[in-house]
Design a protein around this motif. Structure first.
Motif, PDB file in Angstrom:
ATOM      1  N   VAL A 179       1.053  -1.653  -0.291  1.00 41.65           N
ATOM      2  CA  VAL A 179       0.029  -0.057   0.294  1.00 41.65           C
ATOM      3  C   VAL A 179       0.883   0.797   0.374  1.00 41.65           C
ATOM      4  O   VAL A 179       1.470   1.178   0.899  1.00 41.65           O
ATOM      5  CB  VAL A 179      -1.033   0.010   1.148  1.00 41.65           C
ATOM      6  N   PRO A 180       0.732   2.139  -1.023  1.00 43.44           N
ATOM      7  CA  PRO A 180       1.247   3.445  -0.973  1.00 43.44           C
ATOM      8  C   PRO A 180       1.163   3.780   0.058  1.00 43.44           C
ATOM      9  O   PRO A 180      -0.085   3.987   0.839  1.00 43.44           O
ATOM     10  CB  PRO A 180       1.417   3.797  -2.279  1.00 43.44           C
ATOM     11  N   HIS A 181       2.122   4.497   0.483  1.00 41.04           N
ATOM     12  CA  HIS A 181       2.136   5.506   1.747  1.00 41.04           C
ATOM     13  C   HIS A 181       1.248   5.229   2.448  1.00 41.04           C
ATOM     14  O   HIS A 181       0.946   6.490   3.353  1.00 41.04           O
ATOM     15  CB  HIS A 181       1.657   7.118   0.760  1.00 41.04           C
ATOM     16  N   SER A 182       1.933   4.375   3.567  1.00 44.70           N
ATOM     17  CA  SER A 182       0.730   4.001   4.575  1.00 44.70           C
ATOM     18  C   SER A 182       2.430   3.037   5.179  1.00 44.70           C
ATOM     19  O   SER A 182       2.873   2.074   4.551  1.00 44.70           O
ATOM     20  CB  SER A 182       0.332   2.823   3.805  1.00 44.70           C
ATOM     21  N   THR A 183       2.456   2.907   6.499  1.00 48.38           N
ATOM     22  CA  THR A 183       3.119   2.323   7.264  1.00 48.38           C
ATOM     23  C   THR A 183       2.418   2.333   8.536  1.00 48.38           C
ATOM     24  O   THR A 183       1.487   2.668   8.981  1.00 48.38           O
ATOM     25  CB  THR A 183       4.429   2.723   7.649  1.00 48.38           C
ATOM     26  N   CYS A 184       3.195   0.917   9.290  1.00 47.90           N
ATOM     27  CA  CYS A 184       2.372   0.673  10.540  1.00 47.90           C
ATOM     28  C   CYS A 184       3.662  -0.022  11.470  1.00 47.90           C
ATOM     29  O   CYS A 184       3.597  -0.774  12.429  1.00 47.90           O
ATOM     30  CB  CYS A 184       1.628  -0.619  10.316  1.00 47.90           C
ATOM     31  N   HIS A 185       4.412   0.320  11.444  1.00 47.73           N
ATOM     32  CA  HIS A 185       5.990   0.713  12.430  1.00 47.73           C
ATOM     33  C   HIS A 185       4.997   0.549  13.698  1.00 47.73           C
ATOM     34  O   HIS A 185       5.788   0.392  14.610  1.00 47.73           O
ATOM     35  CB  HIS A 185       7.115   1.441  12.652  1.00 47.73           C
ATOM     36  N   LEU A 186       4.441   2.440  14.123  1.00 47.97           N
ATOM     37  CA  LEU A 186       4.283   2.578  15.409  1.00 47.97           C
ATOM     38  C   LEU A 186       2.650   1.847  16.052  1.00 47.97           C
ATOM     39  O   LEU A 186       2.235   1.566  16.542  1.00 47.97           O
ATOM     40  CB  LEU A 186       4.469   4.702  15.636  1.00 47.97           C
ATOM     41  N   THR A 187       1.521   2.722  14.844  1.00 48.82           N
ATOM     42  CA  THR A 187       0.524   1.862  14.886  1.00 48.82           C
ATOM     43  C   THR A 187       0.200   0.267  15.197  1.00 48.82           C
ATOM     44  O   THR A 187      -0.866   0.154  15.704  1.00 48.82           O
ATOM     45  CB  THR A 187      -0.246   2.962  13.806  1.00 48.82           C
ATOM     46  N   ARG A 188       0.421  -0.539  14.518  1.00 50.75           N
ATOM     47  CA  ARG A 188       0.109  -1.865  14.039  1.00 50.75           C
ATOM     48  C   ARG A 188      -0.979  -1.720  13.768  1.00 50.75           C
ATOM     49  O   ARG A 188      -1.470  -3.218  13.698  1.00 50.75           O
ATOM     50  CB  ARG A 188       0.711  -2.372  15.327  1.00 50.75           C
ATOM     51  N   THR A 189      -1.447  -1.220  12.721  1.00 48.25           N
ATOM     52  CA  THR A 189      -2.922  -1.665  11.786  1.00 48.25           C
ATOM     53  C   THR A 189      -2.758  -0.629  11.367  1.00 48.25           C
ATOM     54  O   THR A 189      -1.656   0.507  10.689  1.00 48.25           O
ATOM     55  CB  THR A 189      -3.488  -0.164  12.671  1.00 48.25           C
ATOM     56  N   CYS A 190      -3.717  -0.639   9.801  1.00 46.23           N
ATOM     57  CA  CYS A 190      -3.753  -0.456   8.479  1.00 46.23           C
ATOM     58  C   CYS A 190      -4.940   0.226   8.009  1.00 46.23           C
ATOM     59  O   CYS A 190      -5.864  -0.916   8.200  1.00 46.23           O
ATOM     60  CB  CYS A 190      -3.174  -1.240   7.845  1.00 46.23           C
TER      61      CYS A 190
ATOM     62  N   LEU B  85      -8.778  -0.735  19.216  1.00 46.18           N
ATOM     63  CA  LEU B  85      -8.068  -0.190  20.341  1.00 46.18           C
ATOM     64  C   LEU B  85      -7.825   1.120  20.714  1.00 46.18           C
ATOM     65  O   LEU B  85      -7.794   2.407  20.988  1.00 46.18           O
ATOM     66  CB  LEU B  85      -6.861  -1.055  20.648  1.00 46.18           C
ATOM     67  N   TRP B  86      -7.481   2.015  19.075  1.00 46.04           N
ATOM     68  CA  TRP B  86      -6.952   3.156  18.857  1.00 46.04           C
ATOM     69  C   TRP B  86      -8.090   4.173  18.969  1.00 46.04           C
ATOM     70  O   TRP B  86      -7.625   5.373  19.435  1.00 46.04           O
ATOM     71  CB  TRP B  86      -6.197   3.323  17.275  1.00 46.04           C
ATOM     72  N   VAL B  87      -9.324   3.755  18.048  1.00 48.39           N
ATOM     73  CA  VAL B  87     -10.774   4.628  17.970  1.00 48.39           C
ATOM     74  C   VAL B  87     -11.133   4.208  19.937  1.00 48.39           C
ATOM     75  O   VAL B  87     -11.375   6.063  20.157  1.00 48.39           O
ATOM     76  CB  VAL B  87     -11.371   4.163  17.080  1.00 48.39           C
ATOM     77  N   GLY B  88     -11.073   3.141  20.534  1.00 48.78           N
ATOM     78  CA  GLY B  88     -11.310   3.813  21.996  1.00 48.78           C
ATOM     79  C   GLY B  88     -10.564   4.462  22.399  1.00 48.78           C
ATOM     80  O   GLY B  88     -10.614   5.202  23.915  1.00 48.78           O
ATOM     81  N   PHE B  89      -9.478   4.539  22.132  1.00 53.14           N
ATOM     82  CA  PHE B  89      -8.290   4.968  23.156  1.00 53.14           C
ATOM     83  C   PHE B  89      -8.364   6.890  22.654  1.00 53.14           C
ATOM     84  O   PHE B  89      -7.984   7.512  23.820  1.00 53.14           O
ATOM     85  CB  PHE B  89      -6.671   4.826  23.250  1.00 53.14           C
ATOM     86  N   GLY B  90      -8.804   6.684  21.347  1.00 48.90           N
ATOM     87  CA  GLY B  90      -9.155   8.070  21.025  1.00 48.90           C
ATOM     88  C   GLY B  90     -10.398   8.994  21.820  1.00 48.90           C
ATOM     89  O   GLY B  90     -10.261  10.306  22.387  1.00 48.90           O
ATOM     90  N   ALA B  91     -11.371   8.231  21.698  1.00 50.41           N
ATOM     91  CA  ALA B  91     -11.960   8.470  22.274  1.00 50.41           C
ATOM     92  C   ALA B  91     -12.619   9.098  23.623  1.00 50.41           C
ATOM     93  O   ALA B  91     -12.784   9.879  24.683  1.00 50.41           O
ATOM     94  CB  ALA B  91     -13.804   7.084  22.398  1.00 50.41           C
ATOM     95  N   ALA B  92     -11.586   7.984  24.315  1.00 47.54           N
ATOM     96  CA  ALA B  92     -11.432   8.021  25.863  1.00 47.54           C
ATOM     97  C   ALA B  92     -10.416   9.811  26.437  1.00 47.54           C
ATOM     98  O   ALA B  92     -10.883  10.201  27.196  1.00 47.54           O
ATOM     99  CB  ALA B  92     -10.388   7.076  26.692  1.00 47.54           C
ATOM    100  N   LEU B  93      -9.075   9.986  25.599  1.00 46.19           N
ATOM    101  CA  LEU B  93      -8.644  10.867  25.544  1.00 46.19           C
ATOM    102  C   LEU B  93     -10.039  12.243  24.982  1.00 46.19           C
ATOM    103  O   LEU B  93      -9.602  13.093  26.166  1.00 46.19           O
ATOM    104  CB  LEU B  93      -6.972  10.659  24.591  1.00 46.19           C
ATOM    105  N   LEU B  94     -10.335  11.955  24.060  1.00 46.98           N
ATOM    106  CA  LEU B  94     -11.216  13.141  24.005  1.00 46.98           C
ATOM    107  C   LEU B  94     -11.858  13.312  25.155  1.00 46.98           C
ATOM    108  O   LEU B  94     -12.324  14.414  25.688  1.00 46.98           O
ATOM    109  CB  LEU B  94     -11.538  12.609  22.124  1.00 46.98           C
ATOM    110  N   PHE B  95     -12.246  12.399  25.697  1.00 45.98           N
ATOM    111  CA  PHE B  95     -13.697  12.713  26.931  1.00 45.98           C
ATOM    112  C   PHE B  95     -12.989  13.151  27.967  1.00 45.98           C
ATOM    113  O   PHE B  95     -13.386  14.336  28.504  1.00 45.98           O
ATOM    114  CB  PHE B  95     -14.197  11.275  26.806  1.00 45.98           C
ATOM    115  N   GLY B  96     -11.295  12.681  28.417  1.00 45.62           N
ATOM    116  CA  GLY B  96     -11.131  13.390  29.162  1.00 45.62           C
ATOM    117  C   GLY B  96     -10.836  14.843  28.960  1.00 45.62           C
ATOM    118  O   GLY B  96     -11.156  15.543  30.481  1.00 45.62           O
TER     119      GLY B  96
END
Length: 243
Positions: free
Chosen positions: A118-129, A202-213
């Motif tokens: 996939v062009p312009h896409s990496t998952c070294h840190l997020t581990r998701t594509c 997991l990333w979406v849940g983490f982002g939602a919790a961070l935004l809510f906080g």
């Protein structure tokens, strides 16, 4: 003719510091941002194979491994069709440009195949594509690859059809297929897709919790500022009465 004028006030909706102080506003704001993000990523991808002459290609290269990148042999026969888009060189089958060998491990005993990168896409840190498609791509040693049997369309996403746009598949291919090995690779890809979806959740849940906080903190600060202002005004009024 009589003209009837609506008595209803015009509908206006905006987010202010006072509205953030309401109990339901943090939840509503977090849900709205989360919904927009999820729809933008998980929305059904419209395949586009007509607005470009060739498929976009990734420029970062394939995952590093101590091997030659071979996916099969063509010493006596053509490359197997089960290997995907390949070319034969000196009796060895290699993936064409824009495709990477899978599995990408250095030492392996199972069959190999070529998967589109996939062009312009990496998952070294997020581990998701997600750029190629949440359920049509997966993370392989830090690189995002489409599922087998898919190519990169003009939008940079994964689309059905193994060979890229503008590439003519060889007329003669070795049709010999080891079904047990291919099924094992399919199961491995299914597990990677499931892990990709789980990590995205997991990333979406983490982002939602961070935004809510963050919204809750803003709400508390707004309340503190309002309370302090009222106390100051009351104290000032008391001093004027004493005077």
């Amino acid at each position: 003719p009589k003209r009837f004028k609506s008595q209803l006030p015009p509908f206006k909706y905006c987010i202010t510091w006072q509205s953030l102080g309401t109990p339901a506003m943090p939840v509503k704001l977090s849900f709205a941002v989360l919904l927009v993000l999820t729809v933008h990523i998980v929305v059904v991808h419209c395949y586009d194979d007509s607005s470009c002459s060739v498929s976009p290609k990734a420029t970062r290269g394939c995952p590093m491994a101590l091997n030659t990148g071979a996916v099969g042999s063509c010493m006596f026969t053509q490359c197997s069709a089960a290997r995907g888009p390949t070319y034969c060189k000196l009796g060895t089958c290699f993936c064409i440009d824009g495709y990477c060998r899978y599995p990408a491990s250095t030492i392996h005993v199972q069959a190999r195949r070529c998967r589109a990168s996939v062009p312009h896409s990496t998952c070294h840190l997020t581990r998701t594509c997600w750029k190629g498609g949440l359920t049509s791509s997966s993370c392989v040693k830090g690189s995002c690859m489409c599922r087998s049997g898919m190519h990169i369309d003009c939008n940079g996403g994964c689309a059905p059809g193994w060979y890229p746009i503008g590439y003519e598949a060889p007329a003669e291919l070795n049709a010999t297929v080891n079904f047990e090995e291919e099924m094992e690779l399919d199961r491995q890809e299914d597990l990677e897709i499931a892990a990709n979806v789980a990590m995205f959740s997991l990333w979406v849940g983490f982002g939602a919790a961070l935004l809510f906080g963050a919204v809750v903190v803003v709400r508390r600060r707004s309340r503190a500022m309002t309370s302090g202002s009222l106390e100051y005004k009351k104290l000032r009024d008391d001093k004027l009465l004493v005077a």
